[in-house]
Design a protein around this motif. Structure first.
Motif, mmCIF file in Angstrom:
data_model
loop_
_atom_site.group_PDB
_atom_site.id
_atom_site.type_symbol
_atom_site.label_atom_id
_atom_site.label_comp_id
_atom_site.label_asym_id
_atom_site.label_seq_id
_atom_site.Cartn_x
_atom_site.Cartn_y
_atom_site.Cartn_z
ATOM 1 N N ARG A 168 0.832 -1.212 0.000
ATOM 2 C CA ARG A 168 0.000 0.000 0.000
ATOM 3 C C ARG A 168 0.864 1.259 0.000
ATOM 4 O O ARG A 168 0.607 2.209 -0.744
ATOM 5 C CB ARG A 168 -0.911 0.023 1.229
ATOM 6 N N TYR A 169 1.860 1.267 0.882
ATOM 7 C CA TYR A 169 2.637 2.494 1.064
ATOM 8 C C TYR A 169 3.558 2.772 -0.116
ATOM 9 O O TYR A 169 3.607 3.907 -0.621
ATOM 10 C CB TYR A 169 3.461 2.401 2.350
ATOM 11 N N ARG A 170 4.286 1.749 -0.584
ATOM 12 C CA ARG A 170 5.264 1.981 -1.651
ATOM 13 C C ARG A 170 4.603 2.180 -3.000
ATOM 14 O O ARG A 170 5.099 2.953 -3.830
ATOM 15 C CB ARG A 170 6.247 0.807 -1.725
ATOM 16 N N LEU A 171 3.485 1.514 -3.250
ATOM 17 C CA LEU A 171 2.867 1.608 -4.574
ATOM 18 C C LEU A 171 1.871 2.754 -4.667
ATOM 19 O O LEU A 171 1.803 3.449 -5.693
ATOM 20 C CB LEU A 171 2.176 0.285 -4.905
ATOM 21 N N PHE A 172 1.106 2.978 -3.575
ATOM 22 C CA PHE A 172 0.050 3.979 -3.627
ATOM 23 C C PHE A 172 0.255 5.145 -2.666
ATOM 24 O O PHE A 172 -0.565 6.061 -2.616
ATOM 25 C CB PHE A 172 -1.312 3.321 -3.332
ATOM 26 N N GLY A 173 1.304 5.100 -1.849
ATOM 27 C CA GLY A 173 1.507 6.157 -0.862
ATOM 28 C C GLY A 173 0.398 6.209 0.162
ATOM 29 O O GLY A 173 0.063 7.275 0.674
ATOM 30 N N SER A 174 -0.170 5.050 0.501
ATOM 31 C CA SER A 174 -1.326 4.986 1.391
ATOM 32 C C SER A 174 -0.951 4.314 2.703
ATOM 33 O O SER A 174 -0.107 3.412 2.746
ATOM 34 C CB SER A 174 -2.457 4.204 0.707
ATOM 35 N N GLY A 175 -1.598 4.748 3.760
ATOM 36 C CA GLY A 175 -1.429 4.114 5.061
ATOM 37 C C GLY A 175 -2.587 3.212 5.424
ATOM 38 O O GLY A 175 -2.676 2.759 6.567
ATOM 39 N N GLY A 176 -3.497 2.956 4.497
ATOM 40 C CA GLY A 176 -4.651 2.129 4.791
ATOM 41 C C GLY A 176 -5.822 2.955 5.301
ATOM 42 O O GLY A 176 -5.758 4.193 5.366
ATOM 43 N N PRO A 177 -6.911 2.307 5.693
ATOM 44 C CA PRO A 177 -8.124 3.044 6.071
ATOM 45 C C PRO A 177 -7.994 3.872 7.339
ATOM 46 O O PRO A 177 -8.712 4.846 7.510
ATOM 47 C CB PRO A 177 -9.163 1.927 6.267
ATOM 48 N N ALA A 178 -7.068 3.532 8.242
ATOM 49 C CA ALA A 178 -6.984 4.228 9.526
ATOM 50 C C ALA A 178 -5.940 5.332 9.559
ATOM 51 O O ALA A 178 -5.895 6.114 10.515
ATOM 52 C CB ALA A 178 -6.692 3.233 10.650
ATOM 53 N N VAL A 179 -5.104 5.429 8.519
ATOM 54 C CA VAL A 179 -3.991 6.381 8.530
ATOM 55 C C VAL A 179 -3.900 7.085 7.178
ATOM 56 O O VAL A 179 -4.060 6.454 6.124
ATOM 57 C CB VAL A 179 -2.651 5.670 8.843
ATOM 58 N N ARG A 180 -3.654 8.397 7.224
ATOM 59 C CA ARG A 180 -3.408 9.163 6.018
ATOM 60 C C ARG A 180 -1.961 9.643 6.016
ATOM 61 O O ARG A 180 -1.396 9.956 7.070
ATOM 62 C CB ARG A 180 -4.351 10.368 5.931
ATOM 63 N N VAL A 181 -1.375 9.694 4.831
ATOM 64 C CA VAL A 181 0.035 10.069 4.691
ATOM 65 C C VAL A 181 0.124 11.494 4.165
ATOM 66 O O VAL A 181 -0.357 11.800 3.071
ATOM 67 C CB VAL A 181 0.769 9.099 3.735
ATOM 68 N N GLY A 182 0.724 12.383 4.962
ATOM 69 C CA GLY A 182 0.954 13.754 4.542
ATOM 70 C C GLY A 182 2.336 13.904 3.939
ATOM 71 O O GLY A 182 2.998 12.924 3.581
ATOM 72 N N CYS A 183 2.793 15.131 3.823
ATOM 73 C CA CYS A 183 4.113 15.357 3.252
ATOM 74 C C CYS A 183 5.189 15.133 4.312
ATOM 75 O O CYS A 183 4.930 15.166 5.513
ATOM 76 C CB CYS A 183 4.217 16.749 2.643
ATOM 77 N N GLY A 184 6.411 14.894 3.828
ATOM 78 C CA GLY A 184 7.511 14.650 4.741
ATOM 79 C C GLY A 184 7.354 13.377 5.543
ATOM 80 O O GLY A 184 7.845 13.273 6.664
ATOM 81 N N GLU A 185 6.648 12.391 4.973
ATOM 82 C CA GLU A 185 6.408 11.111 5.634
ATOM 83 C C GLU A 185 5.694 11.276 6.977
ATOM 84 O O GLU A 185 5.903 10.510 7.911
ATOM 85 C CB GLU A 185 7.724 10.337 5.845
ATOM 86 N N THR A 186 4.850 12.291 7.077
ATOM 87 C CA THR A 186 4.084 12.537 8.301
ATOM 88 C C THR A 186 2.775 11.761 8.229
ATOM 89 O O THR A 186 2.032 11.869 7.244
ATOM 90 C CB THR A 186 3.794 14.033 8.469
ATOM 91 N N LEU A 187 2.481 10.993 9.274
ATOM 92 C CA LEU A 187 1.288 10.154 9.304
ATOM 93 C C LEU A 187 0.234 10.783 10.214
ATOM 94 O O LEU A 187 0.554 11.312 11.280
ATOM 95 C CB LEU A 187 1.642 8.755 9.809
#
Length: 374
Positions: free
Chosen positions: A84-103
């Motif tokens: 999820r993270y490497r291909l789509f930049g996603s943290g899944g349904p419970a987490v959103r990924v902002g800039c600078g690898e901020t979750l």
């Protein structure tokens, strides 16, 4: 069909059959290991009777064990998290990924049905607790912890935030004010730290050690007029070795056990510890220490990042930490006020730390039971 083609087809069929046998064997081994694990046995033990078998309870327990206790489950979850993270930049349904690898926790961003009514009910509950404590000459200070997504909104970088979430902090402060309370707004103090070095961990939902110190100082300043002894000195030391921060959002995304190259880099910190300074030679080992004049109730913010130690240092006095991880709005409050410590050694001041993100959520049955007591 030519002999060569027949042989190739036969070889392919044999290989497919062998692969199926291997997969079935692996699946059977995984299932046996799951059932035999201590967690699996604990789950199944209460259902090992005829009544549970006939009612389907045993089947449900087996399905639960198969779904949650497979030995390969952590590996499969980690693989899914990396994908999820490497291909789509996603943290899944419970987490959103902002800039600078901020979750960011999705819980901070979404709206909740009936949010405004829930905020009003919780504000009324806080006022009732305040009034009941005041009748016993106990002061109450309410500190509202702003969401990480509010303090670090510049790092959202396009991550959507609902209108309810945007207004929630001010709405709750206004509701408390309407009940005659003067809540401690921690947003200004945390915003100063955020502008300097960051007030929250990148890969965790809580404030970091610098943010915790700033929050503790703001609370101490807000309760300066409460009559407390304030005669103790505390010393804070930092570990010589730098270690990873807590990273609860890495766990939520199943990225806590994968190489750093495949996930947001963990926070790093020199873990701090605050202890009472050495006292003079007058005290003995058997001297009975007085009960703390301050009690802290709240959520995981109060048990992370040395906040409790920083608060004791800022107040110059011992603080009983009755906060609990996962305490939400009133989990630790309910336990503390119903407990023996509060009955037998009531404090002069109760500090109630409340996370912004929980105040608009639907009230739980336990919360309604707590409110009904007051």
């Amino acid at each position: 069909m030519s002999e060569t083609r027949w042989k190739n087809a036969h070889r392919a069929a044999v290989l497919q059959g062998a692969a199926a046998v291997v997969l079935l064997g692996l699946g059977a081994w995984q299932g046996i290991e799951a059932i035999a694990s201590p967690q699996g046995q604990q789950r199944l033990r209460p259902t090992l009777d005829v009544a549970s078998f006939l009612s389907g309870t045993l089947t449900g327990a087996v399905n639960h064990v198969m779904a949650h206790e497979l030995p390969a489950d952590p590996l499969l979850r980690a693989a899914g998290g990396v994908f999820r993270y490497r291909l789509f930049g996603s943290g899944g349904p419970a987490v959103r990924v902002g800039c600078g690898e901020t979750l960011f926790l999705t819980e901070e961003l979404r709206p909740w049905p009936g949010g405004e009514a829930a905020i009003a009910e919780r504000a009324t509950a806080v006022r009732r607790v305040r009034d009941a404590l005041a009748a016993r000459n106990i002061a109450l200070a309410v500190a509202v912890v702003p969401d990480k997504a509010r303090v670090e909104q510049a790092k959202l970088c396009g991550v959507p935030r609902s209108a309810q979430a945007e207004a929630r902090y001010d709405t709750f402060l206004a509701a408390l004010g309407g009940e005659g309370l003067r809540p401690i707004a921690l947003l200004p103090a945390l915003s100063v730290v955020e502008a300097r070095n960051g007030a929250y961990y990148r890969t965790d939902t809580h404030w970091n050690q610098e943010g915790a110190r700033a929050a503790a100082a703001a609370i101490a300043a807000a309760v300066a007029e409460v009559p407390l002894t304030r005669g103790e000195d505390y010393r804070t030391t930092a570990a010589a070795e730098e270690t990873d921060g807590p990273g609860d959002l890495l766990r939520v995304t199943s990225l806590d056990r994968v190489p750093d190259a495949l996930r947001p880099r963990p926070d790093r910190q020199h873990l701090e510890r605050t202890e009472k300074a050495e006292e003079g030679a007058g005290g003995g080992l058997l001297d009975e220490a007085p009960a703390p004049e301050v009690a802290l109730i709240g959520s995981s913010y109060s048990v992370n990042a040395n906040f409790h130690g920083a608060l004791q240092a800022a107040l110059r006095g011992s603080v009983l930490n009755a906060a609990t991880a996962g305490g939400g709005f009133a989990g630790s409050a309910a336990a503390y006020f119903a407990g023996e410590t509060f009955r037998e050694s009531p404090p002069r001041l109760v500090i109630w730390e409340i996370p912004e993100r929980v105040v608009a959520q639907p009230l739980t049955a336990a919360e309604r039971e707590f409110i009904a007591r007051w």
